[in-house]
Design a protein around this motif. Structure first.
Motif, PDB file in Angstrom:
ATOM      1  N   ILE A 100     -41.314 -18.740 -36.938  1.00  0.00           N
ATOM      2  CA  ILE A 100     -41.022 -19.630 -35.814  1.00  0.00           C
ATOM      3  C   ILE A 100     -39.956 -18.954 -34.949  1.00  0.00           C
ATOM      4  CG2 ILE A 100     -40.223 -21.923 -35.103  1.00  0.00           C
ATOM      5  CD1 ILE A 100     -40.930 -22.948 -37.906  1.00  0.00           C
ATOM      6  N   GLY A 101     -40.084 -19.134 -33.641  1.00  0.00           N
ATOM      7  CA  GLY A 101     -39.051 -18.681 -32.721  1.00  0.00           C
ATOM      8  C   GLY A 101     -38.542 -19.846 -31.894  1.00  0.00           C
ATOM      9  N   CYS A 102     -37.248 -19.849 -31.603  1.00  0.00           N
ATOM     10  CA  CYS A 102     -36.630 -20.949 -30.859  1.00  0.00           C
ATOM     11  C   CYS A 102     -35.864 -20.399 -29.665  1.00  0.00           C
ATOM     12  CB  CYS A 102     -35.658 -21.727 -31.750  1.00  0.00           C
ATOM     13  SG  CYS A 102     -36.391 -22.366 -33.266  1.00  0.00           S
ATOM     14  N   THR A 103     -35.955 -21.088 -28.544  1.00  0.00           N
ATOM     15  CA  THR A 103     -35.211 -20.632 -27.374  1.00  0.00           C
ATOM     16  C   THR A 103     -34.639 -21.815 -26.610  1.00  0.00           C
ATOM     17  OG1 THR A 103     -35.262 -19.022 -25.566  1.00  0.00           O
ATOM     18  CG2 THR A 103     -37.079 -20.604 -25.656  1.00  0.00           C
ATOM     19  N   SER A 104     -33.732 -21.485 -25.696  1.00  0.00           N
ATOM     20  CA  SER A 104     -33.039 -22.473 -24.874  1.00  0.00           C
ATOM     21  C   SER A 104     -33.264 -22.155 -23.408  1.00  0.00           C
ATOM     22  CB  SER A 104     -31.529 -22.434 -25.173  1.00  0.00           C
ATOM     23  OG  SER A 104     -30.787 -23.124 -24.182  1.00  0.00           O
ATOM     24  N   PHE A 105     -33.353 -23.202 -22.591  1.00  0.00           N
ATOM     25  CA  PHE A 105     -33.450 -23.029 -21.145  1.00  0.00           C
ATOM     26  C   PHE A 105     -32.214 -23.591 -20.443  1.00  0.00           C
ATOM     27  CE2 PHE A 105     -38.035 -23.678 -22.438  1.00  0.00           C
ATOM     28  CZ  PHE A 105     -38.324 -22.329 -22.475  1.00  0.00           C
ATOM     29  N   TYR A 106     -31.088 -23.578 -21.135  1.00  0.00           N
ATOM     30  CA  TYR A 106     -29.817 -23.964 -20.526  1.00  0.00           C
ATOM     31  C   TYR A 106     -29.664 -23.175 -19.217  1.00  0.00           C
ATOM     32  CZ  TYR A 106     -24.801 -24.998 -20.253  1.00  0.00           C
ATOM     33  OH  TYR A 106     -23.567 -25.436 -19.851  1.00  0.00           O
TER      34      TYR A 106
END
Length: 376
Positions: free
Chosen positions: A183-189
Motif C-alpha cells: 500500500i502507498g499513502c500520500t497527502s495533498f496538503y
C-alpha cells in the motif's frame, strides 16, 4: 525582488487560474460535492499516472496511513517498524490504532530508513514496515521489499513528500514511489508537490482485496449503503479538491522539474563549502525535493535561522524533535532508545525555501545570505 516564501501557492495558482476556476465552477454547477464525477476522474487519472491498479481518495494523508493500517487486520500490540525521523503523522496513526511503533535508524545521507538496521528490529510481533520517502528522496524500496518478503511482512509506503519520484530497480524496472509496497499513502496538503487548496489524501495499491477493504473502511465500513461490515471511518476527498488536483496533476512533472532546478542551483552555490552538506541523491531514485534540507557542519543553526529571518528569508527545521522523544510515546519507553544518527540529524538539519515559482534573483539572494553567515 518578490517576497521569499517557503512555498508560494498563490503564484502557482495564478499560472493555471483559468483551468482551475473553470474546473471548480463545473463542480459548483453540478452540485455533486461529495464523490462526484471529479473524484472518480481524479482517481482514474492518478492511478494512470502512478501506474497502479487502485487509487482510493481520502480526506488527508494522515487518514490515508490510518486506513491502510486498518485494512491489514492487525491486532493491538502488533509492531510497525518505522523511522523516528519523520513528521509525527507517520507514527501517530500507529499508536492511535493501539499498535506499537518500533523506531528504526535512518541513513545519515538520504535521511530514509537504514536498511542495514531494519532487519535487526524485526520480532515475532512485527507485522508492517512503514518506510518514509522523506523530503522527496525515496527509501531503498528494493531492499525493503526483499526483507519484507523474507519475513512475510506488509510494507506501507509513506509517500506524502515524494509523489512523482521514480525508483529504479537493479534490473532496470522503474516504478513510482508509493506503488512498490503493498500500500502507498500520500497527502495533498497545499504545500505538497501535488497540493490541493485544502486537505486531501489518497491510498494506492495493486491488491484487489486490500483496495476493496480500504474503500469500505474509508466509507463507514460499508460494502453497500447502510450495510456496515467493519468499523470504518468517514474520510473523503471532496469534489472541489479533486477537480483542482485533476488540473494540477497534469503539471506535476513540470512542478517537480522546477523543484529539481532550484535544488541544482543551491547545490552549485554551496558546493565549495565544507560547512554545508547538500542533500544526497540516491542512485536508485530521482529526488523531487519536497524540501531542500541542508546538513550543517559546525554552524550555529539557530543563529543562521535568525540571520536569514532578519533578511526576510524563511528557513525551517524539519523536524526538531524525533518521534522516539515525543511525549505521546512515553508509555512505549522510547525516549531512552539509542538512535544516534536520528538525534544527530535533528540537531543539524535546516530547510531552505523551495517551490515551483522561485526565480534566480531570489535564489542568488538566499545563497549569498547563507554563505555570508557560515563564512563569517
Amino acid at each position: 525582488m518578490r517576497p521569499i516564501q517557503m512555498v508560494d501557492t498563490r503564484s502557482q495558482y495564478l499560472k493555471i487560474k483559468n483551468e482551475v476556476d473553470n474546473a471548480v465552477l463545473e463542480v459548483l454547477d453540478s452540485s455533486a460535492f461529495i464523490n462526484g464525477p471529479a473524484v472518480k476522474e481524479f482517481s482514474k487519472n492518478l492511478a494512470s499516472y502512478l501506474g497502479v491498479k487502485h487509487v482510493i481518495p481520502c480526506a488527508n494523508g494522515t487518514d490515508a496511513l490510518q486506513i491502510a493500517l486498518m485494512a491489514l487486520g492487525l491486532q493491538p500490540g502488533d509492531e510497525v517498524i518505522t523511522p523516528s525521523f519523520t513528521f509525527i503523522a507517520t507514527t501517530e496513526v500507529v499508536a492511535l490504532l493501539q499498535l506499537k511503533p518500533v523506531f528504526v535508524e535512518v541513513d545519515q545521507h538520504t535521511f530514509c530508513v537504514d536498511i542495514h538496521e531494519l532487519e535487526s528490529k524485526i520480532t515475532p510481533k512485527t507485522k508492517v514496515i512503514l518506510p518514509v520517502h522523506l523530503y522527496g528522496q525515496a527509501a531503498n524500496m528494493e531492499a525493503i521489499m526483499a526483507i519484507a518478503e523474507k519475513h512475510n511482512l506488509y510494507v506501507v509506503e509513506d509517500n506524502a513528500q515524494a509523489i512523482g519520484a521514480d525508483f529504479t530497480f537493479l534490473d532496470g524496472t522503474v516504478k513510482k514511489t508509493g506503488t512498490i509496497g503493498h500500500i502507498g499513502c500520500t497527502s495533498f496538503y497545499p504545500s505538497k508537490n501535488l497540493g490541493a487548496f485544502g486537505d486531501g489524501g489518497a491510498i494506492c495499491t495493486n491488491d484487489d482485496e486490500l483496495a476493496a477493504q480500504m474503500q469500505m473502511i474509508a466509507n463507514h465500513g460499508q460494502s453497500k449503503r447502510y450495510y456496515h461490515d467493519v468499523v470504518g471511518c468517514n474520510s473523503r476527498l471532496d469534489s472541489v479538491q479533486a477537480a483542482i488536483l485533476n488540473i494540477k496533476l497534469k503539471h506535476l512533472d513540470v512542478y517537480n522539474e522546477a523543484r529539481q532546478a532550484v535544488a541544482a542551483y543551491y547545490d552549485k552555490a554551496f558546493s565549495n563549502s565544507n560547512k554545508l552538506l547538500v542533500p544526497a541523491k540516491a542512485d536508485f531514485a530521482s529526488h523531487v525535493y519536497h524540501q531542500y534540507t541542508l546538513l550543517l557542519n559546525g554552524v550555529d543553526r539557530e543563529g543562521l535561522v535568525a540571520f536569514l529571518a532578519e533578511r526576510k528569508i524563511p528557513a525551517m527545521i524539519y523536524y526538531p524533535v524525533p518521534g522516539h522523544k515525543q511525549k505521546m510515546f512515553a508509555h512505549f519507553n522510547t525516549q531512552n532508545q539509542e538512535l544516534p544518527i536520528t538525534d544527530w540529524l535533528t540537531e543539524r538539519v535546516v530547510s531552505l525555501p523551495i517551490h515551483t515559482e522561485m526565480d534566480e534573483e531570489q535564489l542568488a539572494y538566499i545563497t549569498s545570505a547563507v554563505l555570508e553567515f557560515v563564512n563569517q
